[in-house]
Design an enzyme around this catalytic site. Structure first.
Site, short mmCIF file in Angstrom:
data_model
loop_
_atom_site.label_atom_id
_atom_site.label_comp_id
_atom_site.label_asym_id
_atom_site.label_seq_id
_atom_site.Cartn_x
_atom_site.Cartn_y
_atom_site.Cartn_z
N ASP A 7 0.71 -0.83 -0.01
CA ASP A 7 -0.06 0.01 0.26
C ASP A 7 0.46 0.99 -0.15
O ASP A 7 2.26 0.90 0.54
CB ASP A 7 -0.95 0.33 0.96
N ASP A 27 -10.12 22.66 9.88
CA ASP A 27 -9.46 21.36 9.12
C ASP A 27 -8.45 20.93 9.60
O ASP A 27 -7.46 21.22 10.30
CB ASP A 27 -9.33 21.59 7.58
N THR A 87 -17.04 15.50 3.56
CA THR A 87 -17.63 14.28 3.24
C THR A 87 -17.02 13.34 2.25
O THR A 87 -17.23 13.37 1.71
CB THR A 87 -18.98 14.17 3.94
N ASP A 115 -5.53 -4.60 6.88
CA ASP A 115 -5.74 -4.00 8.01
C ASP A 115 -7.64 -4.78 8.07
O ASP A 115 -7.72 -4.34 9.01
CB ASP A 115 -5.49 -2.91 8.85
#
EC number: 7.2.2.6
Length: 722
Positions: free
Chosen positions: A340, A377, A408, A558
């Site tokens: 990854d 943020d 979102t 994971d």
């Protein structure tokens, strides 16, 4: 158990590992002696065919030596009476040394197992009776309030698969499970050795919890996912003790080879006496048995089990739990690594590196807008935009009455609505384009082209583009420019990937980024290939394609969505912080949840295979050398012409046999440290590793016995009668 105690346990584990590594080999051999003696049981020896032959030979010669006490003339064949006794004793020591190699390897894990047992104490568990998910907040129990469900206190050993328990701050988690409600800070130091607490919560990829760890804050509800006696800690204890160790396919294949060689040499030795009798010579049973033991591959037969156990131990020392030795061997044969991008190749926290304006927009405008949209943020990316703006001289203060617009998954953007009516947004290119269109503003082709140019430029540079737009108080909507977020590639990875390439292993980066960004990061990191905009099913499909070509694939994961790919891969390393589904699907679990450890796991697997191959080469070469060292010396008294082949100048046939059998025992002890530590790992191709093994361990395996037997013979010839 208090938090301090949990930390003490973790420190004990680390200390025991360090101490076991620092102890001298002599101390380790002495401490492992009782275990080695217990392994003399023939029911145990039977599992190692080569050493079982040595055990049978030692037992037979012991009986023969006793019989010679009563009838020395008939059974000694003119040899000294004590010759058979000496050979029998040396053979018993050979078996002992083989058992010691295995006992020392197993003993290195006992300290870890003892420390882990401290976490496996019976703790009280608050089991929920008739758990009702819809009324979860009311689960209090009769003594804590009233609700539709009640709580009963039971010992953790009584918990069954599927039971639901409540764990509050200060409580030990009674068993392995998944959080089905709540969020909490958990101290996992008793298992991982890492003192910093971690966050575990329901509904995500960090929902799994381990029995024996402690909840530090809040309250969680856990569904038990393991049967009694099959918890994570139980598996670790069984692993480090070697209790559940089964022979791997490679070990079984090597056992078959060694057994075949043993049978061949047994037939050869049985044929020696009839052949010798035909020409007027004879060989005693003592010499024949000693010759057989010298010729069969006792060295690798004695060390084979220790090599496998030591490989498993090296994984445990790096906080990796493997379900079997087969997984480690598979890691050594891996040809493709799926890695990854985020957290493995890059640090995962993208940082703002530049502001790119569109034509007609002042640079300060985009800096101000990007910074204001990120004031609320809390993500590392958002904070890095604010930091970069301040570095460029922008003064920023909290604006009273401003309304934050959080990011979102649906909108894929975030921002700020100011009290003046001004609205600022930053986000993905398509999301900002959609927002501008929704606000009724048309985007001119010139602006679109300029924006796409900036986006493509950022992507080509390996960055992630965030488009910034604003709607002024007058209602006019404008796209201001692009913020460049840069993924920081971890240092040293490029060199490690080059090592992988030298061993014939392809590295493949998996990322959700667009192809341009993925290509740039792949080039910077030095990976061989990449999968862009990857979904879980893409990983699975890629693994199947590689396996259809005969490749072995390793990957990390994971989440529950990684489970199919972890199960399909030949080496699936699940993160300890991940879900139970991921850990069940993989064949290894990394307690540190460090995705880059996959590279170390592959190197450990390679080292295991290299060590086994090197010592097998050395052992077989030893047999060849001992054959040419002993046979001429055995018959040179009956056939003086064979003396020309006695290149070492061994004193007599008896001294030659005894010297060889002593060397055969001593070399096992001398090679135990190498079997436990492993041959030094070097990033080379299989052909170069094979060539190196043949040149060092093959040639060395021929030379060392000649030198060793000659030196021992110098002392043996001093024994009266030899």
């Amino acid at each position: 158990m208090s938090t301090a105690t949990a930390n003490d346990v973790a420190n004990d584990i680390a200390s025991d590992v360090r101490n076991s590594n620092n102890k001298s080999m002599g101390v380790m051999l002495v401490k492992s002696l009782p275990d080695a003696l217990r392994k003399f049981d023939p029911r145990n020896m039977w599992h190692n065919p080569v050493m079982f032959i040595v055990w049978v030979g030692a037992a037979f010669l012991t009986l023969l030596a006793v019989a010679q006490l009563f009838s020395p003339d008939d059974l000694s064949h003119g040899q000294p009476v004590y010759f058979t006794w000496i050979i029998a004793i040396v053979l018993w020591f050979t078996v002992l040394f083989a058992n010691l190699a295995e006992a020392v390897a197993e003993g290195r894990g006992k300290a870890q197992a003892d420390a882990l047992r401290k976490t496996r104490t019976t703790t009280p568990a608050h089991r929920v009776v008739c758990y009702d998910a819809e009324n979860d907040p009311d689960v209090r129990g009769p003594e804590k309030g009233h609700g539709p469900s009640s709580i009963v206190e039971v010992p953790s050993s009584d918990l069954k698969l599927g039971d639901v328990v409540v764990v509050e701050a200060g409580d030990l988690i009674p068993g392995d499970g998944d959080i089905i409600s709540g969020i909490a800070s958990v101290d996992e130091s008793a298992i991982t050795g890492e003192s910093a607490p971690v966050i575990r919560e329901s509904g995500g990829d960090r929902s799994a919890v381990t029995g024996g760890t402690r909840v530090l804050s809040d309250r969680i509800i856990v569904r038990i996912t393991q049967k009694p006696g099959e918890s994570f800690v139980d598996k670790m204890i069984a692993l480090v003790e070697g209790a559940n160790r089964q022979k791997t396919p490679n070990e079984i294949a090597l056992d078959v080879l060694l057994s075949s060689l043993t049978i061949i040499f047994l037939i050869v030795v049985l044929c020696i006496n009839p052949q010798a009798s035909a020409v007027g010579a004879s060989v005693s049973l003592t010499v024949l048995i000693a010759l057989l033991v010298c010729l069969i591959p006792t060295t690798i037969g004695a060390l084979l089990s220790a090599i496998g156990i030591a490989g498993m131990d090296r994984l445990v020392q790096r906080n990796v739990l493997a379900t079997s030795g087969r997984a480690i061997e598979a890691a050594g044969d891996v040809t493709t690594l799926l890695l990854d991008k985020t957290g493995t190749i890059t640090y995962g926290n993208r940082q703002a590196s530049n502001f790119h304006t569109l034509p007609g927009v002042d640079h300060d405008e985009i800096v101000r807008a990007a910074a204001l949209s990120s004031l609320t943020d809390s993500t590392p990316e958002g904070q890095s935009i604010v930091d970069l703006a301040r570095k460029e001289g922008m003064e920023l203060d909290d604006i009273e009455g401003a309304k934050a617009v959080p990011f979102t998954a649906e909108t894929r953007m975030s921002g700020l609505d100011l009290p003046t009516g001004e609205r600022i947004r930053k986000g993905a290119t398509s999301a900002i384009e959609h927002w501008v269109s929704e606000e009724g503003a048309g985007i001119g082709q010139e602006v679109l082209d300029a924006m796409h140019d900036r986006v493509e430029s950022v992507s080509n540079a390996g960055g992630t583009p965030l488009v910034v737009a604003e709607q002024g108080a007058n209602g006019v909507v404008r796209i201001l420019g692009v913020v460049q977020l840069k993924d920081v590639v971890k240092k040293g990875l490029r060199e490690r990937f080059a090592d992988m390439r030298a061993m014939g292993i392809r590295t493949v980066m998996v990322t959700g980024d667009n192809p341009l960004t993925a290509a740039a990061i792949a080039k910077e990191a030095g990976v061989d290939d990449f999968i862009a905009e990857a979904k879980p099913e893409d990983k699975l499909a890629y693994i199947k394609r590689e396996q259809s070509k005969g490749q072995l694939v390793a990957m990390t994961g994971d989440g529950t969505n990684d489970a199919p790919a972890l199960a399909q891969s030949d080496v699936g390393v699940a993160m300890n912080s991940g879900t139970s589904a991921a850990k069940e699907a993989g064949n290894m679990v990394d307690l540190d949840s460090d995705p880059t450890k996959l590279i170390d796991i592959v190197q450990i697997g390679k080292q295991l295979l290299i060590t086994r191959g090197a010592l097998t080469t050395f052992s077989i070469a030893n047999d060849i050398a001992k054959y040419f060292a002993i046979i001429p010396a055995m018959f040179m008294e009956q056939f003086p012409g064979l003396g020309v082949l006695n290149v070492m100048g061994l004193h007599s046939s008896l001294s030659a046999v005894l010297s060889a059998i002593i060397f055969n025992a001593i070399i096992i002890v001398l090679l135990i440290p190498l079997a436990l530590k492993g041959v030094k790992y070097r990033a080379k191709s299989s052909e170069k590793i094979l060539g190196r093994n043949l040149s060092i361990y093959g040639l060395g395996g021929i030379v060392v016995p000649f030198v060793g037997i000659w030196i021992i013979d110098l002392f043996v010839r001093l024994i009266p009668g030899f």
